[in-house]
Scaffold this motif. Sequence first.
Motif, PDB file in Angstrom:
ATOM      1  N   ASN A  60     -19.218   2.381  -5.815  1.00  0.00           N
ATOM      2  CA  ASN A  60     -19.307   3.389  -4.767  1.00  0.00           C
ATOM      3  C   ASN A  60     -17.954   3.487  -4.085  1.00  0.00           C
ATOM      4  O   ASN A  60     -17.035   2.721  -4.395  1.00  0.00           O
ATOM      5  N   PHE A  61     -17.823   4.437  -3.195  1.00  0.00           N
ATOM      6  CA  PHE A  61     -16.529   4.658  -2.555  1.00  0.00           C
ATOM      7  C   PHE A  61     -16.650   4.418  -1.056  1.00  0.00           C
ATOM      8  O   PHE A  61     -17.656   4.770  -0.435  1.00  0.00           O
ATOM      9  N   ALA A  62     -15.609   3.815  -0.524  1.00  0.00           N
ATOM     10  CA  ALA A  62     -15.547   3.572   0.916  1.00  0.00           C
ATOM     11  C   ALA A  62     -14.363   4.348   1.482  1.00  0.00           C
ATOM     12  O   ALA A  62     -13.341   4.510   0.801  1.00  0.00           O
ATOM     13  N   THR A  63     -14.529   4.820   2.702  1.00  0.00           N
ATOM     14  CA  THR A  63     -13.390   5.452   3.372  1.00  0.00           C
ATOM     15  C   THR A  63     -12.909   4.532   4.482  1.00  0.00           C
ATOM     16  O   THR A  63     -13.706   3.879   5.160  1.00  0.00           O
ATOM     17  N   LEU A  64     -11.628   4.471   4.611  1.00  0.00           N
ATOM     18  CA  LEU A  64     -10.993   3.592   5.603  1.00  0.00           C
ATOM     19  C   LEU A  64     -10.071   4.428   6.475  1.00  0.00           C
ATOM     20  O   LEU A  64      -9.221   5.165   5.956  1.00  0.00           O
ATOM     21  N   SER A  65     -10.247   4.323   7.767  1.00  0.00           N
ATOM     22  CA  SER A  65      -9.400   5.060   8.704  1.00  0.00           C
ATOM     23  C   SER A  65      -8.737   4.066   9.654  1.00  0.00           C
ATOM     24  O   SER A  65      -9.428   3.323  10.357  1.00  0.00           O
ATOM     25  N   LEU A  66      -7.419   4.043   9.643  1.00  0.00           N
ATOM     26  CA  LEU A  66      -6.677   3.070  10.461  1.00  0.00           C
ATOM     27  C   LEU A  66      -5.933   3.760  11.598  1.00  0.00           C
ATOM     28  O   LEU A  66      -5.351   4.828  11.423  1.00  0.00           O
ATOM     29  N   GLN A  67      -5.952   3.100  12.742  1.00  0.00           N
ATOM     30  CA  GLN A  67      -5.271   3.613  13.927  1.00  0.00           C
ATOM     31  C   GLN A  67      -3.774   3.310  13.860  1.00  0.00           C
ATOM     32  O   GLN A  67      -3.386   2.254  13.367  1.00  0.00           O
ATOM     33  N   PHE A 125     -12.210  -5.623  11.519  1.00  0.00           N
ATOM     34  CA  PHE A 125     -13.423  -4.974  12.006  1.00  0.00           C
ATOM     35  C   PHE A 125     -14.417  -4.859  10.860  1.00  0.00           C
ATOM     36  O   PHE A 125     -14.053  -4.858   9.687  1.00  0.00           O
ATOM     37  N   ILE A 144     -12.850  -5.479   7.205  1.00  0.00           N
ATOM     38  CA  ILE A 144     -11.499  -5.062   6.846  1.00  0.00           C
ATOM     39  C   ILE A 144     -10.515  -5.787   7.757  1.00  0.00           C
ATOM     40  O   ILE A 144     -10.708  -5.846   8.974  1.00  0.00           O
ATOM     41  N   ILE A 152      -6.019   7.751   6.424  1.00  0.00           N
ATOM     42  CA  ILE A 152      -7.349   7.672   5.811  1.00  0.00           C
ATOM     43  C   ILE A 152      -7.187   7.356   4.322  1.00  0.00           C
ATOM     44  O   ILE A 152      -6.369   7.976   3.636  1.00  0.00           O
ATOM     45  N   TYR A 153      -7.954   6.377   3.890  1.00  0.00           N
ATOM     46  CA  TYR A 153      -7.857   5.935   2.489  1.00  0.00           C
ATOM     47  C   TYR A 153      -9.250   5.941   1.864  1.00  0.00           C
ATOM     48  O   TYR A 153     -10.247   5.761   2.548  1.00  0.00           O
ATOM     49  N   MET A 206     -22.357   4.614   1.283  1.00  0.00           N
ATOM     50  CA  MET A 206     -20.909   4.813   1.196  1.00  0.00           C
ATOM     51  C   MET A 206     -20.297   4.223   2.458  1.00  0.00           C
ATOM     52  O   MET A 206     -20.321   4.850   3.517  1.00  0.00           O
ATOM     53  N   PRO A 207     -19.768   3.032   2.390  1.00  0.00           N
ATOM     54  CA  PRO A 207     -19.223   2.408   3.603  1.00  0.00           C
ATOM     55  C   PRO A 207     -18.110   3.252   4.219  1.00  0.00           C
ATOM     56  O   PRO A 207     -17.279   3.812   3.503  1.00  0.00           O
ATOM     57  N   SER A 208     -18.129   3.337   5.529  1.00  0.00           N
ATOM     58  CA  SER A 208     -17.080   4.048   6.249  1.00  0.00           C
ATOM     59  C   SER A 208     -16.473   3.089   7.263  1.00  0.00           C
ATOM     60  O   SER A 208     -17.145   2.646   8.190  1.00  0.00           O
ATOM     61  N   PHE A 209     -15.227   2.760   7.054  1.00  0.00           N
ATOM     62  CA  PHE A 209     -14.543   1.825   7.950  1.00  0.00           C
ATOM     63  C   PHE A 209     -13.616   2.618   8.858  1.00  0.00           C
ATOM     64  O   PHE A 209     -12.564   3.080   8.422  1.00  0.00           O
ATOM     65  N   THR A 210     -14.047   2.805  10.076  1.00  0.00           N
ATOM     66  CA  THR A 210     -13.216   3.528  11.028  1.00  0.00           C
ATOM     67  C   THR A 210     -12.779   2.563  12.124  1.00  0.00           C
ATOM     68  O   THR A 210     -13.612   2.035  12.866  1.00  0.00           O
ATOM     69  N   GLN A 211     -11.503   2.349  12.211  1.00  0.00           N
ATOM     70  CA  GLN A 211     -10.981   1.400  13.188  1.00  0.00           C
ATOM     71  C   GLN A 211     -10.998   2.037  14.575  1.00  0.00           C
ATOM     72  O   GLN A 211     -10.389   3.083  14.790  1.00  0.00           O
ATOM     73  N   SER A 212     -11.689   1.400  15.492  1.00  0.00           N
ATOM     74  CA  SER A 212     -11.702   1.905  16.864  1.00  0.00           C
ATOM     75  C   SER A 212     -10.510   1.321  17.612  1.00  0.00           C
ATOM     76  O   SER A 212      -9.894   0.351  17.165  1.00  0.00           O
TER      77      SER A 212
END
Lengths: 195, 195
Positions: B42-49, A55, A170, A180-181, A32-38
Amino acid sequence: MKNLFIITVSFLLSFSYSQAQILAGTLNVTGMPSFTQSVNAVVVEAGIDDATVGFESNFDATKIGFVLDPILLVSSSLLCEQNVYRYSVYINSVNAPANIILEAKTTVNSGIRFPTVSIYDTLLIKPLGQRNLTPSNGGNYIVVPNNPTQAVKIMEFIGCRKDIPIQFRIKPSSLCPAGIYNIEINYTVIASLTL
Amino acid sequence: MKNTDYILAALFTLCFVVCGAQEILNVTISSNFIFGGGQQSNFATLSLQPIAIIDAEPDPSNTISFGLNSSTLEAGLPATGIGGIATNDNIWLNYTYRASNLANAKIYVRTNQIVPAGIVLKIQVITATSIGGSFIANQNSSPITLSTTEQILINSFASGYTGNGLGTGYNLRITVENQSGLSLPSGFEIIYEIK
């Protein structure tokens, strides 16, 4: 010559449209990919869109594989050894927020052949070529359509294969609000006997 | 048909089969993958600053200098500024803003030190232009007399970016009324804040 032409065309077309003979298999998707922008992945020059930075996920944020289903007492491994097809993998996303560009890629010959050793590999003439994986766009990122009906080809491989890593990138525009999406990513595999 | 015609026709068919692979696939047509293929997701989560950065161009040389022209000073005559009033129209405000919780922002302006008595500093947005940006202009077009109290320079706006550099974003006019030829204190700054 006329007969040769007819035979050639018939041979080629039979390869294209003989999908009904292809054995059923199972597409396996893990991760489950997790894209967290630092904070280090955010644009630092005022006036420029954040989409210019982007990123990445881990190189194996998702792994996919495709093997033939066992039939009665015949194992997947044996079926994959005796029935080698060409598999094309397409990818698309659903529900990605607006102003986000999602890209995906894999690398040449990533993943593991299944089975790792096959009689097919010893054939002098391999009808579909080596049991290799060829990524689209030369292994560079491809934009994943955020469209429930249209998918883009990300790779193709010959023969069953497991643990193919897919990496994502992304590019979020500043126009997309912070938060969060959840994004659904779809994978579609097509099997064929096409050359 | 000549033999060459048959050869060309056969090559065309071969190209149709080999070269005609579609890069885009309609994934809602199940017949595309039902024979030997598959579909999974599958599902990905995206978190943007959130982003809020602002810049006064030209950067870093955005110092504005006003003062007496020493070459015109003459003993026995009053020391005056350049007509007592000087303007600078060469400052451009760039920003990149990504809202958090869809909250709009404003741009405020103030000075970091008290403006000395006898000097009046005014700032005004004279135009808004976008070169490679994406924003809806909403400036306060009235001249603002600067002080240490923050005042609204740009009214409420949503996520966006102005483009980077001179000639894009908000063009500012800064006016100094300095009839007595006074100096600003060392370290005097005009501060823009996006929040």
